[in-house]
Design a protein around this motif. Structure first.
Motif, PDB file in Angstrom:
ATOM      1  N   GLU A  28      -0.402   0.392  -4.842  1.00 49.36           N
ATOM      2  CA  GLU A  28      -1.704   1.024  -4.621  1.00 49.36           C
ATOM      3  C   GLU A  28      -1.656   2.505  -4.965  1.00 49.36           C
ATOM      4  O   GLU A  28      -0.655   3.178  -4.721  1.00 49.36           O
ATOM      5  CB  GLU A  28      -2.102   0.861  -3.146  1.00 49.36           C
ATOM      6  CG  GLU A  28      -3.301   1.690  -2.710  1.00 49.36           C
ATOM      7  CD  GLU A  28      -3.473   1.660  -1.209  1.00 49.36           C
ATOM      8  OE1 GLU A  28      -3.232   2.706  -0.563  1.00 49.36           O
ATOM      9  OE2 GLU A  28      -3.803   0.593  -0.679  1.00 49.36           O
TER      10      GLU A  28
ATOM     11  N   THR B 153     -17.468   4.510  -3.389  1.00 49.87           N
ATOM     12  CA  THR B 153     -16.081   4.137  -3.623  1.00 49.87           C
ATOM     13  C   THR B 153     -16.042   2.804  -4.363  1.00 49.87           C
ATOM     14  O   THR B 153     -16.896   1.939  -4.143  1.00 49.87           O
ATOM     15  CB  THR B 153     -15.264   4.008  -2.314  1.00 49.87           C
ATOM     16  OG1 THR B 153     -15.634   2.805  -1.635  1.00 49.87           O
ATOM     17  CG2 THR B 153     -15.483   5.202  -1.402  1.00 49.87           C
TER      18      THR B 153
ATOM     19  N   TRP C  48       0.819  -1.217   0.000  1.00 50.30           N
ATOM     20  CA  TRP C  48       0.000   0.000   0.000  1.00 50.30           C
ATOM     21  C   TRP C  48       0.849   1.262   0.000  1.00 50.30           C
ATOM     22  O   TRP C  48       0.398   2.327  -0.424  1.00 50.30           O
ATOM     23  CB  TRP C  48      -0.973   0.008   1.179  1.00 50.30           C
ATOM     24  CG  TRP C  48      -0.378   0.030   2.551  1.00 50.30           C
ATOM     25  CD1 TRP C  48      -0.233  -1.018   3.395  1.00 50.30           C
ATOM     26  CD2 TRP C  48       0.120   1.169   3.267  1.00 50.30           C
ATOM     27  NE1 TRP C  48       0.346  -0.632   4.583  1.00 50.30           N
ATOM     28  CE2 TRP C  48       0.554   0.714   4.527  1.00 50.30           C
ATOM     29  CE3 TRP C  48       0.247   2.535   2.977  1.00 50.30           C
ATOM     30  CZ2 TRP C  48       1.101   1.567   5.487  1.00 50.30           C
ATOM     31  CZ3 TRP C  48       0.788   3.380   3.929  1.00 50.30           C
ATOM     32  CH2 TRP C  48       1.208   2.894   5.160  1.00 50.30           C
TER      33      TRP C  48
ATOM     34  N   ASP D 130     -12.907  -0.074  -5.572  1.00 48.15           N
ATOM     35  CA  ASP D 130     -11.515  -0.497  -5.723  1.00 48.15           C
ATOM     36  C   ASP D 130     -11.423  -1.393  -6.951  1.00 48.15           C
ATOM     37  O   ASP D 130     -12.222  -2.335  -7.088  1.00 48.15           O
ATOM     38  CB  ASP D 130     -11.047  -1.291  -4.511  1.00 48.15           C
ATOM     39  CG  ASP D 130     -10.874  -0.450  -3.262  1.00 48.15           C
ATOM     40  OD1 ASP D 130     -11.480   0.641  -3.203  1.00 48.15           O
ATOM     41  OD2 ASP D 130     -10.158  -0.891  -2.347  1.00 48.15           O
TER      42      ASP D 130
ATOM     43  N   GLY E 127     -16.137  -0.011   0.333  1.00 46.84           N
ATOM     44  CA  GLY E 127     -15.338  -0.550   1.429  1.00 46.84           C
ATOM     45  C   GLY E 127     -15.555  -2.023   1.698  1.00 46.84           C
ATOM     46  O   GLY E 127     -14.863  -2.604   2.534  1.00 46.84           O
TER      47      GLY E 127
ATOM     48  N   VAL F 273      -4.427   5.798  -4.335  1.00 47.64           N
ATOM     49  CA  VAL F 273      -5.712   6.326  -3.888  1.00 47.64           C
ATOM     50  C   VAL F 273      -6.095   7.454  -4.841  1.00 47.64           C
ATOM     51  O   VAL F 273      -5.316   8.395  -5.044  1.00 47.64           O
ATOM     52  CB  VAL F 273      -5.637   6.835  -2.440  1.00 47.64           C
ATOM     53  CG1 VAL F 273      -6.966   7.450  -2.014  1.00 47.64           C
ATOM     54  CG2 VAL F 273      -5.240   5.694  -1.496  1.00 47.64           C
TER      55      VAL F 273
ATOM     56  N   ARG G  85      -7.838   2.738  -5.573  1.00 53.49           N
ATOM     57  CA  ARG G  85      -8.952   2.976  -4.644  1.00 53.49           C
ATOM     58  C   ARG G  85      -9.613   4.290  -5.070  1.00 53.49           C
ATOM     59  O   ARG G  85      -9.084   5.374  -4.793  1.00 53.49           O
ATOM     60  CB  ARG G  85      -8.447   3.062  -3.213  1.00 53.49           C
ATOM     61  CG  ARG G  85      -7.788   1.771  -2.688  1.00 53.49           C
ATOM     62  CD  ARG G  85      -7.355   1.967  -1.249  1.00 53.49           C
ATOM     63  NE  ARG G  85      -6.660   0.834  -0.662  1.00 53.49           N
ATOM     64  CZ  ARG G  85      -7.221  -0.099   0.117  1.00 53.49           C
ATOM     65  NH1 ARG G  85      -8.524  -0.025   0.366  1.00 53.49           N
ATOM     66  NH2 ARG G  85      -6.508  -1.072   0.631  1.00 53.49           N
TER      67      ARG G  85
ATOM     68  N   ILE H  93      -8.365   5.093   4.625  1.00 58.80           N
ATOM     69  CA  ILE H  93      -8.148   3.688   4.292  1.00 58.80           C
ATOM     70  C   ILE H  93      -7.959   2.914   5.590  1.00 58.80           C
ATOM     71  O   ILE H  93      -7.169   3.311   6.450  1.00 58.80           O
ATOM     72  CB  ILE H  93      -6.919   3.485   3.386  1.00 58.80           C
ATOM     73  CG1 ILE H  93      -6.990   4.398   2.156  1.00 58.80           C
ATOM     74  CG2 ILE H  93      -6.791   2.018   2.977  1.00 58.80           C
ATOM     75  CD1 ILE H  93      -8.209   4.219   1.290  1.00 58.80           C
TER      76      ILE H  93
ATOM     77  N   THR I  19     -12.002   0.876   1.844  1.00 57.86           N
ATOM     78  CA  THR I  19     -11.785   2.227   1.330  1.00 57.86           C
ATOM     79  C   THR I  19     -12.947   3.123   1.747  1.00 57.86           C
ATOM     80  O   THR I  19     -14.103   2.859   1.393  1.00 57.86           O
ATOM     81  CB  THR I  19     -11.678   2.204  -0.204  1.00 57.86           C
ATOM     82  OG1 THR I  19     -10.572   1.370  -0.574  1.00 57.86           O
ATOM     83  CG2 THR I  19     -11.468   3.599  -0.764  1.00 57.86           C
TER      84      THR I  19
ATOM     85  N   PRO J  38      -9.408  11.162   1.993  1.00 59.50           N
ATOM     86  CA  PRO J  38      -9.545   9.714   1.970  1.00 59.50           C
ATOM     87  C   PRO J  38      -9.195   9.073   3.305  1.00 59.50           C
ATOM     88  O   PRO J  38      -8.361   9.580   4.065  1.00 59.50           O
ATOM     89  CB  PRO J  38      -8.546   9.290   0.888  1.00 59.50           C
ATOM     90  CG  PRO J  38      -7.493  10.352   0.931  1.00 59.50           C
ATOM     91  CD  PRO J  38      -8.173  11.636   1.336  1.00 59.50           C
TER      92      PRO J  38
ATOM     93  N   TRP K 154     -13.879   7.509   3.284  1.00 60.22           N
ATOM     94  CA  TRP K 154     -13.421   8.890   3.217  1.00 60.22           C
ATOM     95  C   TRP K 154     -14.077   9.686   4.327  1.00 60.22           C
ATOM     96  O   TRP K 154     -14.899   9.155   5.091  1.00 60.22           O
ATOM     97  CB  TRP K 154     -13.652   9.489   1.842  1.00 60.22           C
ATOM     98  CG  TRP K 154     -15.068   9.612   1.341  1.00 60.22           C
ATOM     99  CD1 TRP K 154     -15.941   8.597   1.082  1.00 60.22           C
ATOM    100  CD2 TRP K 154     -15.763  10.813   1.009  1.00 60.22           C
ATOM    101  NE1 TRP K 154     -17.132   9.093   0.615  1.00 60.22           N
ATOM    102  CE2 TRP K 154     -17.051  10.445   0.547  1.00 60.22           C
ATOM    103  CE3 TRP K 154     -15.415  12.170   1.033  1.00 60.22           C
ATOM    104  CZ2 TRP K 154     -18.008  11.395   0.141  1.00 60.22           C
ATOM    105  CZ3 TRP K 154     -16.363  13.112   0.627  1.00 60.22           C
ATOM    106  CH2 TRP K 154     -17.637  12.717   0.186  1.00 60.22           C
TER     107      TRP K 154
END
Length: 600
Positions: free
Chosen positions: A176, A316, A31, A318, A298, A178, A272, A162, A142, A160, A144
């Motif tokens: 990763e 969101t 990440w 991913d 998420g 974002v 993400r 995480i 994920t 954001p 925010w």
């Protein structure tokens, strides 16, 4: 062999130049291998569990112009907060503004008094004060965070969040990024709202012209054009606020600033994607690259490959991409009305670019977007009818209703704009200018404007929860909520009532299982968000694996059904996440009782 401590200066020099980004990856978790390059190298990250945030005024520059923002720790977007499942998070928020502020942790499951909605779950954070949010972290994914005060969200007060899983992540990835999508205007949001109230079509420069109506360039029949004219509605009124005033951003960067996320060919890269906009729905694609959706709001979902997805406000997604070529790719987030786009680059090295596709043709609303399905039963397509009847009141669910009568176009204007046959409980006044005659379940349909896209497009029915749904009881009752409005007056509400009126909260018994149907009686999309809970979309998908969401986009003239377990005691906000719609009245409170330790 040199030690890690000896190499620190060399690594820092490498990070500054960009070339050393790859050299350090063996020392970093996946990440942390974001390796982004641009005007700012990447989102500033604050690791939990103890985080300090300061809300204040900041200048913000994009496209060569500078405006006034409300930011957290001086950045737009706000810092990336990184928590871990199993921690107890402590987030101290200091307000340096001259007005109250707040932070709502969007999608995070926590005690209701930590949810951050002034007047509902806490009093707000007054100027000069510090408030400490503290809650156990019981999920991962994920998410925010953003202000729930005085339209501050539209001025940059969002960021954001995480949460990494306590154990192994079921999603495998090497790197990763974002991606925070948002909209920015140099007009103050109160001025935007004021203009919308005076003229709801103020920002619409793609409206249908008289010559267009006469020539038929919009593809409508003469009868359809006659009906639109009779209703004084514009079939190209897709977005209330659009690219005429908004600049669309990726991580705070405008389209010309080319935010860049790096990758090494062959890597599995996790994007993400967070839509932190005030008013903008985006269609997201990466020409030349397939995307595999692995997480929604998420929650992990069964992997599904697609070429484009629509992300509504506050959702969101991913996705995993795997670029194998040593070349750049353009990430495109096109506004739903095609008035502009956010754009970024994914590349092996900084400074690379790829072709940016032109904006596509402006979509046009249809009779179906007014809830006027011609087929009567067409609105039930895609539903799992067998799953709807177990242990339930069929009359309450609408089973056994006769098919819709043939449509009388001559009476349509009266039926829609003066709804004498409104559902029981709806307040029919100036706040309601139409009731959809035949709203359809459209979860399995491609979003507006993407119906004829020559590639795969994600729809809600593609989503299935990776883990089995925790509560698989049949609902004990049904509840129908109408999303209503008067477009000419820019008034919005639930069941014909604005929140500023005397509105009863929506009440649930703790742990009861309820089937909720949202009916959109308007011609605008409404991303509806319920705080403190996830709900299961009724998609007709795999039994026990309905997709979990905290926000769902309800298309114009459509209906969405979800099953809710009201397992979080307290008072929770329930609202449209189009910021101007919420402030114009589409807001209510969901109350779940009894509270912990209370009898009722």
């Amino acid at each position: 062999m040199r030690s890690i401590q000896t190499d620190r200066r060399a690594l820092l020099r490498g990070f500054a130049g960009g070339a050393g980004l790859f050299a350090a990856q063996g020392l970093m978790p996946a990440w942390a291998q974001s390796g982004s390059a641009g005007l700012r190298t990447d989102l500033h990250t604050l690791d939990g569990p103890d985080v300090r945030l300061t809300v204040g005024h900041s200048p913000f520059t994009v496209g060569g112009r500078t405006g006034h923002g409300i930011t957290v720790n001086g950045t737009l977007p706000a810092p990336l907060i990184r928590l871990r499942e199993g921690q107890t998070a402590r987030l101290s928020v200091t307000n340096t503004l001259d007005e109250d502020t707040s932070i709502h942790w969007h999608g995070v499951l926590l005690p209701f008094h930590m949810d951050g909605v002034p007047g509902v779950s806490f009093p707000g954070i007054r100027p000069g004060e510090t408030f400490q949010y503290e809650f156990p972290v019981i999920q991962s994914g994920t998410f925010w965070y953003h202000s729930h005060s005085n339209l501050q969200e539209a001025m940059g007060h969002y960021g954001p969040l995480i949460i990494d899983p306590a154990g192994a992540d079921p999603v495998a990835y090497d790197r990763e990024h974002v991606i925070v999508l948002s909209d920015w205007s140099f007009l103050h949001p109160h001025e935007i709202l004021d203009r919308l109230k005076k003229s709801p079509g103020y920002f619409n420069q793609s409206r249908t012209t008289l010559s267009g109506l006469v020539s038929g360039e919009d593809g409508m029949s003469l009868e359809e054009r006659r009906m639109w004219g009779g209703m004084r509605m514009d079939p190209r009124d897709i977005a209330d606020v659009n690219g005429t005033t908004y600049t669309y951003l990726v991580n705070g960067h405008g389209p010309t600033e080319n935010w860049t996320g790096l990758f090494r060919p062959g890597e599995r890269v996790r994007l993400r994607v967070i839509n932190a906009s005030a008013m903008s729905i985006f269609n997201v694609r990466i020409p030349g690259l397939a995307m595999t959706v692995v997480n929604a709001d998420g929650e992990n979902v069964r992997p599904v490959e697609t070429d484009e997805f629509q992300i509504s406000v506050a959702e969101t997604y991913d996705v995993i991409i795997r670029p194998t070529d040593d070349r750049a790719y353009t990430l495109v987030a096109e506004s739903v009305d095609r008035s502009g786009m956010a754009r970024a680059t994914l590349a092996p090295r900084p400074g690379m670019t790829a072709e940016v596709p032109p904006l596509r043709e402006v979509p046009t609303l249809t009779m179906r977007d007014m809830g006027m399905s011609m087929g009567g039963m067409g609105g039930m397509a895609g539903m799992d009818h067998s799953a709807m009847g177990h242990g339930m009141d069929h009359a309450a669910m609408g089973h056994g209703e006769p098919a819709a009568a043939p449509m009388d176009h001559g009476s349509m204007d009266h039926d829609m704009r003066n709804p004498d046959n409104a559902p029981a409980g709806m307040a029919v006044g100036v706040g309601v200018d139409m009731v959809s005659p035949d709203p359809a379940n459209r979860l399995g349909e491609r979003p507006m404007g993407l119906e004829d896209a020559p590639h795969r497009v994600l729809v809600y029915t593609d989503l299935a929860s990776l883990a089995p749904n925790k509560d698989q009881r049949s609902p004990s009752r049904a509840l129908e909520i109408h999303l209503t409005g008067n477009m000419e007056r820019f008034m919005w509400g639930f069941d014909g009532r604005k929140f500023s009126e005397i509105v009863e909260p929506i009440r649930f018994e703790r742990d009861e299982r309820v089937r909720v149907t949202l009916v959109n009686d308007t011609m605008m999309a409404h991303p509806i968000h319920l705080h403190g809970h996830f709900f299961e979309l009724v998609t007709g998908g795999p039994a026990g694996h309905q997709p979990l969401k905290h926000t769902v986009n309800v298309a114009p003239g459509s209906k969405v059904t979800f099953d809710l377990t009201a397992d979080a005691p307290g008072d929770w906000a329930f609202h449209c996440h189009m910021l101007m719609h919420m402030h114009a009245g589409m807001f209510n409170v969901v109350t779940v009782r009894p509270l912990d330790g209370a009898a009722s």
